[in-house]
Design an enzyme around this catalytic site. Structure first.
Site, PDB file in Angstrom:
ATOM      1  N   THR A  31       0.839  -1.190   0.000  1.00  0.00           N
ATOM      2  CA  THR A  31       0.000   0.000   0.000  1.00  0.00           C
ATOM      3  C   THR A  31       0.881   1.248   0.000  1.00  0.00           C
ATOM      4  O   THR A  31       1.941   1.252   0.621  1.00  0.00           O
ATOM      5  CB  THR A  31      -0.920   0.005   1.231  1.00  0.00           C
ATOM      6  OG1 THR A  31      -1.873  -1.056   1.103  1.00  0.00           O
ATOM      7  CG2 THR A  31      -1.670   1.320   1.381  1.00  0.00           C
ATOM      8  N   SER A  33       2.481   5.013  -2.064  1.00  0.00           N
ATOM      9  CA  SER A  33       2.961   5.564  -3.328  1.00  0.00           C
ATOM     10  C   SER A  33       3.855   4.595  -4.086  1.00  0.00           C
ATOM     11  O   SER A  33       3.758   4.469  -5.311  1.00  0.00           O
ATOM     12  CB  SER A  33       3.701   6.882  -3.076  1.00  0.00           C
ATOM     13  OG  SER A  33       4.797   6.681  -2.196  1.00  0.00           O
ATOM     14  N   THR A  34       4.716   3.878  -3.377  1.00  0.00           N
ATOM     15  CA  THR A  34       5.588   2.912  -4.034  1.00  0.00           C
ATOM     16  C   THR A  34       4.775   1.767  -4.610  1.00  0.00           C
ATOM     17  O   THR A  34       5.002   1.327  -5.750  1.00  0.00           O
ATOM     18  CB  THR A  34       6.628   2.370  -3.040  1.00  0.00           C
ATOM     19  OG1 THR A  34       7.394   3.460  -2.520  1.00  0.00           O
ATOM     20  CG2 THR A  34       7.559   1.383  -3.719  1.00  0.00           C
ATOM     21  N   GLU A 108      -0.209  -5.377   5.911  1.00  0.00           N
ATOM     22  CA  GLU A 108       1.101  -5.489   5.267  1.00  0.00           C
ATOM     23  C   GLU A 108       1.966  -6.533   5.963  1.00  0.00           C
ATOM     24  O   GLU A 108       2.672  -7.312   5.302  1.00  0.00           O
ATOM     25  CB  GLU A 108       1.799  -4.129   5.266  1.00  0.00           C
ATOM     26  CG  GLU A 108       1.184  -3.137   4.288  1.00  0.00           C
ATOM     27  CD  GLU A 108       1.761  -1.743   4.397  1.00  0.00           C
ATOM     28  OE1 GLU A 108       1.588  -0.968   3.439  1.00  0.00           O
ATOM     29  OE2 GLU A 108       2.372  -1.418   5.429  1.00  0.00           O
TER      30      GLU A 108
END
Length: 230
Positions: A31, A33-34, A108
């Site tokens: 999750t 921007s990357t 994550e």
């Protein structure tokens, strides 16, 4: 270096990271921007015939994956995750990470723990000699009794602040709160990770210790790839 230039370095590293994805794999999708760059790169390969299935770590990621035509496994399935790809807020020389700036640390970590290989994608500014300092450690906690939980966290040497957005308490997808805990330095990430998770009310924390298999770093001089243990 400007934010746009750093984003381009992340994009280049993200493109490199999908080299670890092979036809038929189940891929954990991070999750932030990357991860958006990773999903875009995977989507281009899916258009060219790559067959994969994804496990998203947030509702935002699920939406992006669906737009990229990446089929998703259901939450209640057993996931044979071959590789998970995600970003990080900090990474130390031992590949220990701080994650959770975007608020998806619980999912994550579940996905990273289920993956045979965990590929971490960052720009060069995320590398630090020691975790802590400039970036707080996110700790996901139950809303019930959160002030007492924060007090016990502070006893470990940090300073916990309840995360808010636009003046309102930030609530995770699992309906928990996040405490951003400021530590001057985290000298023993493994010990702190264990100590935090022993506190009643703590759901999970953003220390990812010994989980990263591969680190891919976008730098002004190009993309670097390093493997844990080498």
């Amino acid at each position: 270096m400007s934010g746009s230039n750093l984003d381009e370095l992340k994009r280049q590293a993200a493109i490199k990271s999908v080299d670890h994805v092979r036809d038929g794999m189940v891929v954990g999708l991070g999750t932030g921007s990357t991860a958006r760059h990773v999903i875009a790169a995977l989507g281009e390969r899916v258009k060219k015939g790559l067959r994969i299935r994804g496990v998203p770590t947030s509702q935002e990621t699920a939406k992006l994956a669906k737009r990229a035509k990446i089929p998703l496994l259901q939450n209640d399935e057993v996931w044979p995750i071959d590789v998970a790809i995600d970003g990080a807020d900090q990474v130390d020389p031992q590949f220990n990470l701080v994650k959770g700036g975007g608020g998806a640390l619980l999912k994550e970590k579940i996905v990273a723990a289920a993956a045979q290989r965990f590929v971490v994608v960052v720009d060069h500014t995320k590398r630090v000699p020691v975790l802590g300092g400039s970036f707080p450690l996110p700790v996901e906690v139950m809303p019930f009794g959160w002030r007492n939980t924060a007090r016990q966290i502070d006893a470990l040497g940090g300073k916990a602040e309840l995360r808010k957005r636009s003046g309102k308490i930030f609530v995770t997808e699992a309906r928990h709160y996040i405490l951003d805990v400021h530590f001057a330095r985290i000298n023993d990430p493994a010990a702190l990770e264990a100590a935090l998770n022993r506190i009643p009310g703590v759901v999970e924390n953003g220390l990812f210790v010994g989980r990263a298999s591969v680190l891919i770093v976008g730098t002004p001089d190009g993309v670097e790839e390093r493997h844990a243990g080498r």
